[in-house]
Write a protein that holds these residues in place. Structure first.
Motif, PDB file in Angstrom:
ATOM      1  N   LYS A   8      48.420  50.975  40.253  1.00 55.86           N
ATOM      2  CA  LYS A   8      47.219  50.652  39.844  1.00 55.86           C
ATOM      3  C   LYS A   8      46.242  48.998  39.414  1.00 55.86           C
ATOM      4  O   LYS A   8      47.904  49.039  38.169  1.00 55.86           O
ATOM      5  N   LYS A   9      45.817  48.523  40.189  1.00 53.30           N
ATOM      6  CA  LYS A   9      45.333  47.480  39.362  1.00 53.30           C
ATOM      7  C   LYS A   9      44.043  47.096  38.863  1.00 53.30           C
ATOM      8  O   LYS A   9      43.304  47.271  38.998  1.00 53.30           O
ATOM      9  N   ARG A  10      44.294  46.534  37.630  1.00 58.60           N
ATOM     10  CA  ARG A  10      42.710  46.174  37.085  1.00 58.60           C
ATOM     11  C   ARG A  10      42.427  44.580  37.413  1.00 58.60           C
ATOM     12  O   ARG A  10      43.204  43.390  37.454  1.00 58.60           O
ATOM     13  N   LEU A  11      41.444  44.902  36.810  1.00 66.57           N
ATOM     14  CA  LEU A  11      40.540  43.433  37.376  1.00 66.57           C
ATOM     15  C   LEU A  11      39.887  42.648  35.943  1.00 66.57           C
ATOM     16  O   LEU A  11      39.664  43.932  35.295  1.00 66.57           O
ATOM     17  N   SER A  12      39.969  41.515  35.455  1.00 63.92           N
ATOM     18  CA  SER A  12      39.519  41.499  35.067  1.00 63.92           C
ATOM     19  C   SER A  12      37.732  41.053  35.281  1.00 63.92           C
ATOM     20  O   SER A  12      37.531  41.752  36.422  1.00 63.92           O
ATOM     21  N   MET A  13      36.878  40.595  33.858  1.00 61.48           N
ATOM     22  CA  MET A  13      35.593  40.584  34.405  1.00 61.48           C
ATOM     23  C   MET A  13      35.262  39.609  34.983  1.00 61.48           C
ATOM     24  O   MET A  13      34.501  39.231  35.793  1.00 61.48           O
ATOM     25  N   ASP A  14      36.055  38.599  35.125  1.00 55.37           N
ATOM     26  CA  ASP A  14      35.967  37.365  35.485  1.00 55.37           C
ATOM     27  C   ASP A  14      36.267  37.493  37.483  1.00 55.37           C
ATOM     28  O   ASP A  14      35.769  36.693  38.353  1.00 55.37           O
ATOM     29  N   ASP A  15      37.398  38.323  37.372  1.00 50.12           N
ATOM     30  CA  ASP A  15      37.385  38.955  39.001  1.00 50.12           C
ATOM     31  C   ASP A  15      37.072  39.312  39.944  1.00 50.12           C
ATOM     32  O   ASP A  15      36.516  39.527  40.816  1.00 50.12           O
ATOM     33  N   TYR A  16      36.476  40.449  38.796  1.00 46.24           N
ATOM     34  CA  TYR A  16      35.528  41.656  38.649  1.00 46.24           C
ATOM     35  C   TYR A  16      34.378  40.538  39.714  1.00 46.24           C
ATOM     36  O   TYR A  16      33.670  40.766  40.654  1.00 46.24           O
ATOM     37  N   LEU A  17      33.941  39.623  39.345  1.00 43.44           N
ATOM     38  CA  LEU A  17      32.369  38.612  38.927  1.00 43.44           C
ATOM     39  C   LEU A  17      33.223  37.916  40.332  1.00 43.44           C
ATOM     40  O   LEU A  17      31.935  38.180  41.396  1.00 43.44           O
ATOM     41  N   LYS A  18      34.105  37.531  40.828  1.00 47.67           N
ATOM     42  CA  LYS A  18      33.843  36.981  41.884  1.00 47.67           C
ATOM     43  C   LYS A  18      34.064  37.971  43.190  1.00 47.67           C
ATOM     44  O   LYS A  18      33.297  37.337  43.897  1.00 47.67           O
ATOM     45  N   PHE A  19      34.812  38.719  42.818  1.00 52.29           N
ATOM     46  CA  PHE A  19      35.275  39.870  43.961  1.00 52.29           C
ATOM     47  C   PHE A  19      33.384  40.653  44.247  1.00 52.29           C
ATOM     48  O   PHE A  19      32.808  40.124  45.593  1.00 52.29           O
ATOM     49  N   VAL A  20      32.320  40.365  43.922  1.00 54.55           N
ATOM     50  CA  VAL A  20      31.235  41.133  42.617  1.00 54.55           C
ATOM     51  C   VAL A  20      30.624  39.562  44.253  1.00 54.55           C
ATOM     52  O   VAL A  20      29.613  40.078  45.639  1.00 54.55           O
ATOM     53  N   ASN A  21      30.703  38.501  44.084  1.00 51.89           N
ATOM     54  CA  ASN A  21      29.854  37.415  44.657  1.00 51.89           C
ATOM     55  C   ASN A  21      30.349  37.187  45.729  1.00 51.89           C
ATOM     56  O   ASN A  21      29.504  36.504  46.237  1.00 51.89           O
ATOM     57  N   PHE A  22      31.648  37.483  46.321  1.00 57.85           N
ATOM     58  CA  PHE A  22      32.260  37.101  47.818  1.00 57.85           C
ATOM     59  C   PHE A  22      31.643  38.445  48.516  1.00 57.85           C
ATOM     60  O   PHE A  22      30.823  38.020  48.809  1.00 57.85           O
ATOM     61  N   ASN A  23      30.844  39.864  48.335  1.00 56.30           N
ATOM     62  CA  ASN A  23      30.634  40.945  48.616  1.00 56.30           C
ATOM     63  C   ASN A  23      29.568  40.132  49.155  1.00 56.30           C
ATOM     64  O   ASN A  23      29.450  40.113  50.415  1.00 56.30           O
ATOM     65  N   LEU A  24      28.600  39.947  47.811  1.00 58.62           N
ATOM     66  CA  LEU A  24      27.243  39.129  48.204  1.00 58.62           C
ATOM     67  C   LEU A  24      26.962  38.262  49.546  1.00 58.62           C
ATOM     68  O   LEU A  24      26.281  38.502  50.161  1.00 58.62           O
TER      69      LEU A  24
END
Length: 63
Positions: A18-34
């Motif tokens: 399992k790979k856990r994302l930090s909140m910063d990484d998760y925010l980058k992921f969401v912004n990339f998708n958007l």
């Protein structure tokens, strides 16, 4: 009547760690998708096409 059957793969090997994302990484992921995945113009056009302008009511079926 034809039944819709979903054929999913059977996983036989070990699962990846399992790979856990930090909140910063998760925010980058969401912004990339958007930014790159969602086409806002197409979404707006689809919402306009799906909008209902006529009033309607549901009537019970009489047996």
């Amino acid at each position: 009547m034809k039944k819709n059957i979903l054929h999913l793969p059977i996983i036989t090997g070990p699962l990846p760690e399992k790979k856990r994302l930090s909140m910063d990484d998760y925010l980058k992921f969401v912004n990339f998708n958007l930014k790159y995945v969602v086409n806002e113009t197409a979404v707006r056009e689809l919402k306009k096409k799906q909008a209902v302008n006529n009033p309607f009511s549901l009537k019970p079926i009489e047996h």
